[in-house]
Write an enzyme that holds these catalytic residues in place. Structure first.
Site, PDB file in Angstrom:
ATOM      1  N   LEU A 227      19.065  56.050   2.032  1.00  0.00           N
ATOM      2  CA  LEU A 227      19.723  55.157   1.083  1.00  0.00           C
ATOM      3  C   LEU A 227      18.756  54.050   0.739  1.00  0.00           C
ATOM      4  O   LEU A 227      17.998  53.575   1.593  1.00  0.00           O
ATOM      5  CB  LEU A 227      21.004  54.560   1.680  1.00  0.00           C
ATOM      6  N   ASP A 228      18.771  53.602  -0.528  1.00  0.00           N
ATOM      7  CA  ASP A 228      17.945  52.457  -0.909  1.00  0.00           C
ATOM      8  C   ASP A 228      18.256  51.268  -0.019  1.00  0.00           C
ATOM      9  O   ASP A 228      19.372  51.136   0.494  1.00  0.00           O
ATOM     10  CB  ASP A 228      18.230  52.056  -2.370  1.00  0.00           C
ATOM     11  N   LYS A 229      17.296  50.384   0.130  1.00  0.00           N
ATOM     12  CA  LYS A 229      17.478  49.193   0.961  1.00  0.00           C
ATOM     13  C   LYS A 229      18.756  48.440   0.594  1.00  0.00           C
ATOM     14  O   LYS A 229      19.514  48.018   1.466  1.00  0.00           O
ATOM     15  CB  LYS A 229      16.265  48.267   0.821  1.00  0.00           C
TER      16      LYS A 229
ATOM     17  N   THR B 120      21.413  49.506  -1.087  1.00  0.00           N
ATOM     18  CA  THR B 120      22.631  50.310  -1.178  1.00  0.00           C
ATOM     19  C   THR B 120      23.296  50.358   0.194  1.00  0.00           C
ATOM     20  O   THR B 120      22.656  50.629   1.197  1.00  0.00           O
ATOM     21  CB  THR B 120      22.309  51.742  -1.631  1.00  0.00           C
TER      22      THR B 120
END
Length: 500
Positions: free
Chosen positions: A54-56, A58
């Site tokens: 997951l993106d930082k 998100t």
């Protein structure tokens, strides 16, 4: 870790990742990602495998594998796109269609408008592939960028309003279909910096650790303001005189909304640092304490300019608790109130604490007692660290662990000014002869202008000067609650050197 762990069995660990934490650390000198943080927490998690990212910024549900069988099965399910992934996002614009598919090379996302959400619009996203920033890019390209997504044209917000709501897959052993959900963040209902700051930290702390940084300045949307929580008692630090005037609203909100026994405040600028003053509530009584990694530490806002503990060293103190220190010896220089010594002693070590303040050493002894440790079984030395290191060298005394965590600036007993950026190499060279073969030297500094690369070089040079060989050199930095603003680097730098 209340609220962080959603599910665990022999093969899987499912977590609800907070916004603002990487899946894994992007480089050696960055703060840990959720993967590193977990693997350091429990022995059974040390071999966790990353199966998705997951993106930082998100938040939401993600799964880690604990066994080769789980890793192989889930990797295959992700590759074959049989894993159900459902995200929720907020946008200031309503999609022009209720349901549609957005496509780009090798990336497909199904979007569905859910409902108006206050002044925003709630949208569901189901990525059929897993490309970097796929949902964010597709949302922006179709006219409804995610709130808080500055990179793709979204409105400014205290966090990225993108949340991995649901994850569904087949259990790697039983084949049973499993679905996990992470509750919708409160920040989606109240797009507010204080709400986001509190929500970020809630899953990370609980009864075992109840002292943490609640607001870390610009990184949490409050420029030049820091707020620490000590078992519910708050300490506000105004980092500029102007911030103290501008942020009266924050102070008032904390009084109204935070369940605290008291709120203290102090001015902590580069030029001036005042003692904490009570803003509201009752004065802390003697014997007040906080819990950290199941240890007890006494705090006091009425003596000196600090509280009695540096919360940013929490992870380094935690590491001592997991080390095989029974029967080992630890030298803690610049000991302050002996936090490192307490952690090492709790792990079975015999400690020696050196500090230039008798008051702080007495405080340290009280910390030992608060943890059921007899201070009589340990040594507390009042005096100048530099002078004592020279004495130890003459006596050829050795310790299994030596801790160096000096103030950024200090004055020795003989009037010599120590500056970490300039003098750390000399300090490390003084201490290395005291480290037994196979022992550890912990070198730490909060000097902002000393880059991690330069700090590492000074330690390596000190080892060469002393004829010591480093078997390993591990880097640690700030814990999650000490968030780092974009384009900033963490100020705390720690190297754990294993010396042959």
């Amino acid at each position: 870790m209340n609220g962080l762990i959603l599910f665990e069995d022999e093969h899987l660990l499912v977590v609800n990742k907070p916004s603002g934490i990487n899946t894994h650390k992007p480089d050696r000198f960055s703060p840990d990602g959720i993967h590193e943080w977990l693997t350091k927490r429990e022995r059974r998690w040390r071999t966790l495998s990353i199966l998705q990212r997951l993106d930082k910024d998100t938040s939401g549900v993600m799964v880690f594998g604990k066994t080769p069988q789980a890793n192989q099965s889930l990797a295959r399910q992700f590759e074959q796109h049989t894993v159900e992934k459902i995200y929720l996002l907020l946008s200031t614009a309503r999609p022009t269609r209720t349901k549609f598919w957005a496509k780009s090379p090798n990336a497909v996302t199904e979007f569905e408008f859910v409902q108006p959400h206050g002044e925003y619009f709630l949208v569901q996203a189901k990525p059929e592939t897993g490309k970097t920033h796929q949902i964010r890019r597709h949302a922006a390209e179709n006219g409804f960028p995610v709130v808080g997504d500055r990179e793709y044209g979204g409105m400014d917000a205290p966090r990225l309003m993108l949340h991995a709501r649901r994850l569904g897959f087949s259990h790697p052993v039983t084949g049973e279909r499993m679905v996990f959900e992470a509750s919708v963040p409160h920040a989606f209902d109240e797009v507010d910096a204080l709400v986001a700051a509190r929500e970020f930290r809630e899953p990370l702390f609980g009864e075992s650790t109840n002292a943490f940084r609640l607001i870390n300045g610009e990184a949490d949307g409050f420029e030049d303001v820091i707020v620490d929580s000590y078992a519910g008692t708050l300490l506000i630090q105004w980092q500029t005189a102007a911030s103290a005037e501008k942020q009266t609203e924050l102070s008032g909100r904390l009084q109204r909304e935070h369940e605290s026994q008291a709120i203290y405040a102090q001015l902590a600028t580069k030029q001036e640092r005042t003692a904490p003053k009570l803003v509201c509530g009752s004065e802390l009584k003697p014997g007040a304490f906080i819990r950290e990694n199941d240890l007890t530490f006494l705090i006091n806002f009425g003596e000196g300019l600090g509280s009695g503990i540096f919360l940013d060293q929490r992870e380094n103190r935690r590491r001592f608790l997991g080390m095989p220190l029974t029967g080992k010896t630890v030298l803690n220089t610049f000991a302050y109130t002996c936090g490192f010594s307490v952690a090492a002693a709790k792990a079975g070590a015999v400690t020696t604490s050196v500090d230039l303040s008798k008051n702080y050493l007495e405080w340290g002894k009280n910390n030992f007692c608060a943890n059921g440790l007899d201070p009589a079984g340990h040594e507390f030395i009042f005096g100048d660290v530099f002078e004592w290191l020279k004495r130890f060298a003459k006596r050829e005394q050795l310790w299994d662990v030596v801790i160096l965590d000096p103030p950024t600036f200090s004055t020795t007993k003989k009037g010599r000014v120590f500056q970490a950026a300039r003098d750390y190499e000399e300090l490390a060279a003084l201490a290395m002869p005291m480290v037994a073969k196979g022992g550890w030297l912990l070198c730490s500094t909060n000097q902002r202008t000393l880059e991690a690369e330069a700090f590492e070089k000074s330690i390596r040079t000190a080892a060469q000067r002393c004829g010591r060989v480093m078997e390993s050199l591990e880097f640690e930095t700030l814990p999650f609650d000490f968030r780092v603003a974009p384009k900033e680097r963490a100020y705390l730098k720690t190297f754990w050197a294993r010396l042959a």
